[in-house]
Structure formats: C-alpha cells, structure tokens
Design a protein around this motif. Sequence first.
Motif, PDB file in Angstrom:
ATOM      1  N   VAL A  48       0.838  -1.148  -0.069  1.00  0.00           N
ATOM      2  CA  VAL A  48       0.219   0.065  -0.050  1.00  0.00           C
ATOM      3  C   VAL A  48       0.877   1.311  -0.004  1.00  0.00           C
ATOM      4  CG1 VAL A  48      -1.812   1.432   1.077  1.00  0.00           C
ATOM      5  CG2 VAL A  48      -1.888  -1.130   0.975  1.00  0.00           C
ATOM      6  N   LEU A  49       1.826   1.441   0.919  1.00  0.00           N
ATOM      7  CA  LEU A  49       2.799   2.489   0.816  1.00  0.00           C
ATOM      8  C   LEU A  49       3.553   2.545  -0.458  1.00  0.00           C
ATOM      9  CD1 LEU A  49       4.347   4.685   2.500  1.00  0.00           C
ATOM     10  CD2 LEU A  49       5.916   2.735   3.014  1.00  0.00           C
ATOM     11  N   MET A  50       4.094   1.659  -1.121  1.00  0.00           N
ATOM     12  CA  MET A  50       5.051   1.694  -2.143  1.00  0.00           C
ATOM     13  C   MET A  50       3.977   1.970  -3.378  1.00  0.00           C
ATOM     14  SD  MET A  50       7.760   1.369  -1.350  1.00  0.00           S
ATOM     15  CE  MET A  50       8.576   1.584  -3.084  1.00  0.00           C
ATOM     16  N   ARG A  51       2.683   1.503  -3.456  1.00  0.00           N
ATOM     17  CA  ARG A  51       1.840   2.068  -4.394  1.00  0.00           C
ATOM     18  C   ARG A  51       1.570   3.598  -4.244  1.00  0.00           C
ATOM     19  NH1 ARG A  51      -3.726  -0.833  -6.212  1.00  0.00           N
ATOM     20  NH2 ARG A  51      -4.110   0.352  -8.155  1.00  0.00           N
ATOM     21  N   GLN A  52       1.486   4.002  -3.151  1.00  0.00           N
ATOM     22  CA  GLN A  52       1.355   5.502  -2.941  1.00  0.00           C
ATOM     23  C   GLN A  52       2.434   6.319  -3.466  1.00  0.00           C
ATOM     24  OE1 GLN A  52       0.377   5.798   1.205  1.00  0.00           O
ATOM     25  NE2 GLN A  52      -1.865   5.173   0.892  1.00  0.00           N
ATOM     26  N   ILE A  53       3.554   5.710  -3.040  1.00  0.00           N
ATOM     27  CA  ILE A  53       4.863   6.402  -3.617  1.00  0.00           C
ATOM     28  C   ILE A  53       4.847   6.259  -5.211  1.00  0.00           C
ATOM     29  CG2 ILE A  53       7.253   6.094  -3.556  1.00  0.00           C
ATOM     30  CD1 ILE A  53       7.099   5.179  -0.685  1.00  0.00           C
ATOM     31  N   TYR A  54       4.723   5.233  -5.585  1.00  0.00           N
ATOM     32  CA  TYR A  54       4.670   5.104  -7.381  1.00  0.00           C
ATOM     33  C   TYR A  54       3.863   6.050  -7.820  1.00  0.00           C
ATOM     34  CZ  TYR A  54       7.833   1.219  -7.855  1.00  0.00           C
ATOM     35  OH  TYR A  54       8.915   0.182  -7.854  1.00  0.00           O
ATOM     36  N   GLU A  55       2.510   6.030  -7.264  1.00  0.00           N
ATOM     37  CA  GLU A  55       1.566   6.859  -7.937  1.00  0.00           C
ATOM     38  C   GLU A  55       1.755   8.478  -7.577  1.00  0.00           C
ATOM     39  OE1 GLU A  55      -2.261   5.357  -6.357  1.00  0.00           O
ATOM     40  OE2 GLU A  55      -2.169   3.573  -7.830  1.00  0.00           O
ATOM     41  N   ARG A  56       2.248   8.968  -6.631  1.00  0.00           N
ATOM     42  CA  ARG A  56       2.458  10.222  -6.132  1.00  0.00           C
ATOM     43  C   ARG A  56       3.808  10.752  -6.788  1.00  0.00           C
ATOM     44  NH1 ARG A  56       2.721   9.767  -0.867  1.00  0.00           N
ATOM     45  NH2 ARG A  56       4.885  10.388  -0.754  1.00  0.00           N
TER      46      ARG A  56
END
Length: 164
Positions: A48-56
């Motif tokens: 979840v954290l890494m997806r947020q980082i990738y998307e942002r």
Amino acid sequence: PQPGRAPSPCFLPKIPDAIDLISLDWYAISPADQRPAGATGNISAEPVLMRQIYERMLRPKMAPHQRVMVVPGTFADGDLVRAGSLAAQDPHIADKLRGYWQWMQEDELVVGLNAYHWLNEGWRNASGSWVPAESALFGEGLISLPLSRTVLAQITAQARSQPQ
C-alpha cells in the motif's frame, strides 16, 4: 531526498525516456532509519505504501511507454528480538506478497515482480544473533520462509496462466 543519501528517481523532474522499466527498492522494515517516509514497521503494509509512492512520485513523471516492476522486500528482520521468530514473520511477508499481487492485478502499468531477496544474507551464530554477510542489512531471504515461498509460487502460477 533523505539526508546523506543519494536522491532517488522520485526526485528527478521526469523519468528519462531511455528507461523502459522502473522500480524502487524501498521497504517497510523494522529499523526506522531505513524506511521510506510514511512507513511504519508494519511489513504487511508495504504494498500500500509503495503504491502510494509510485502513484504520487513516479507515475506523473513517466512517459507512456514506461512500465513498473515492483520489488517487495522478501526477507525477515535478522533481529528476532525486535521482529519475532522467522515463523512469526513469515505470514506477514506472505501477506505482503499477496498485497503486491493485488496491486499488479489492478494496475496495467505494473508488469512484473522481482522479489528481494531469495538467499540469506548472513548467518546465525551459536547464540542465535544475526551476523550479516559483508554489509548486508537484511536477514533471511525467501529460502528460509516456507509460507512466503508458497505464496510466491502461487502468484507465479497465476501470472503464467493469465493471457498476455
């Protein structure tokens, strides 16, 4: 950028066009000084954290031809006092892999998974303390985590059975 560390691709104005596939090696690990911003010690929350980082931080800088390879941290914390036994850590790492698989199913830009790491980067001494190999920061890899290996095998089988 983190003080004293080289800047990551997240801080470039755009991902260079010559790069077709991009990944980040950041993990939700126990030692606080090793975590990306926003990470807790909850290793199951890493996807979840890494997806947020990738998307942002990455997606807005990517060209249309570029894709993502996710790199889940598939290693146990070598400090069993801090993190618990391998048997206690294994289900959390398996959950992490399931979370990455879910992300891969939901996002067409994610085209692969490269589990880090398979082998143990060190050994346990006679007292049970972790002794890193050279400068390795992480403990036992997937080879020592049977449930996580099983989940990775299931993900691999599911990925192979999907139409290209």
